[in-house]
Design a protein around this motif. Structure first.
Motif, PDB file in Angstrom:
ATOM      1  N   ASN A 111       3.877  -5.897   0.614  1.00  0.00           N
ATOM      2  CA  ASN A 111       3.217  -6.839   1.510  1.00  0.00           C
ATOM      3  C   ASN A 111       3.539  -6.577   2.986  1.00  0.00           C
ATOM      4  O   ASN A 111       3.305  -7.442   3.829  1.00  0.00           O
ATOM      5  CB  ASN A 111       3.617  -8.268   1.132  1.00  0.00           C
ATOM      6  N   ASP A 112       4.054  -5.402   3.296  1.00  0.00           N
ATOM      7  CA  ASP A 112       4.493  -5.047   4.651  1.00  0.00           C
ATOM      8  C   ASP A 112       3.689  -3.846   5.141  1.00  0.00           C
ATOM      9  O   ASP A 112       4.063  -2.694   4.931  1.00  0.00           O
ATOM     10  CB  ASP A 112       5.994  -4.738   4.622  1.00  0.00           C
ATOM     11  N   SER A 113       2.581  -4.120   5.806  1.00  0.00           N
ATOM     12  CA  SER A 113       1.686  -3.047   6.273  1.00  0.00           C
ATOM     13  C   SER A 113       2.375  -2.101   7.244  1.00  0.00           C
ATOM     14  O   SER A 113       2.124  -0.896   7.224  1.00  0.00           O
ATOM     15  CB  SER A 113       0.441  -3.646   6.925  1.00  0.00           C
ATOM     16  N   PHE A 114       3.234  -2.617   8.120  1.00  0.00           N
ATOM     17  CA  PHE A 114       3.904  -1.767   9.099  1.00  0.00           C
ATOM     18  C   PHE A 114       4.834  -0.769   8.417  1.00  0.00           C
ATOM     19  O   PHE A 114       4.791   0.432   8.706  1.00  0.00           O
ATOM     20  CB  PHE A 114       4.672  -2.607  10.123  1.00  0.00           C
ATOM     21  N   SER A 115       5.667  -1.246   7.500  1.00  0.00           N
ATOM     22  CA  SER A 115       6.574  -0.336   6.792  1.00  0.00           C
ATOM     23  C   SER A 115       5.803   0.669   5.949  1.00  0.00           C
ATOM     24  O   SER A 115       6.223   1.825   5.805  1.00  0.00           O
ATOM     25  CB  SER A 115       7.562  -1.130   5.927  1.00  0.00           C
ATOM     26  N   GLN A 116       4.657   0.260   5.409  1.00  0.00           N
ATOM     27  CA  GLN A 116       3.806   1.197   4.678  1.00  0.00           C
ATOM     28  C   GLN A 116       3.258   2.262   5.619  1.00  0.00           C
ATOM     29  O   GLN A 116       3.226   3.445   5.275  1.00  0.00           O
ATOM     30  CB  GLN A 116       2.664   0.455   3.994  1.00  0.00           C
ATOM     31  N   TRP A 117       2.814   1.854   6.827  1.00  0.00           N
ATOM     32  CA  TRP A 117       2.308   2.824   7.806  1.00  0.00           C
ATOM     33  C   TRP A 117       3.397   3.821   8.185  1.00  0.00           C
ATOM     34  O   TRP A 117       3.136   5.008   8.363  1.00  0.00           O
ATOM     35  CB  TRP A 117       1.803   2.107   9.069  1.00  0.00           C
TER      36      TRP A 117
END
Length: 135
Positions: free
Chosen positions: A13-19
């Motif tokens: 649920n963490d788009s930044f960490s995924q990016w």
């Protein structure tokens, strides 16, 4: 939700960490190790990793580790010391370990390494709420 399951739920649920391309390597109560590979768009004008990238990796490891106790926890103070410059293609890890966990406050050290070389040191204080992690 059990402690070791929480970081995977948080990452999903963490788009930044995924990016950033962060991957979870190991999790246990009060501990989390994550890794990522530095990309060209993460470099500053001197062709070195932007300090915010190293900080973000450490902050993610810290956040994951402090939530493994099953209660939602948030950072209230953090700092980082940059020791070595990093370059495109470097694979770095951040290993967050609890040093003291009281009822509400937790104190963590995160070591950021390239292979076995310490490249940054992050310190964090967390506040543990009374809210449980639920599915």
């Amino acid at each position: 939700m059990k402690g070791a399951e929480i970081p995977a739920h948080m990452l999903a649920n963490d788009s930044f960490s995924q990016w950033l391309g962060i991957e979870i390597v190991e999790v246990r109560e009060g501990y989390c190790k994550v890794k990522m590979t530095l990309r060209k768009e993460m470099l500053n004008s001197m062709k070195k990793a932007h300090g915010g990238i190293t900080y973000s990796l450490a902050d993610t490891a810290f956040g994951f580790a402090c939530n493994t106790f099953g209660k939602k926890a948030v950072s209230i103070e953090t700092s980082i010391n940059h020791i070595e410059a990093l370059e495109e293609g470097d694979v770095i890890t951040a290993e967050s370990d609890v040093k003291s966990q009281k009822n509400k406050l937790g104190f963590y050290i995160v070591e950021i390494k390239k292979e076995n070389q310490l490249v940054a040191l992050f310190k964090g204080v967390t506040y543990r709420t009374s809210a449980n992690w639920e599915e």
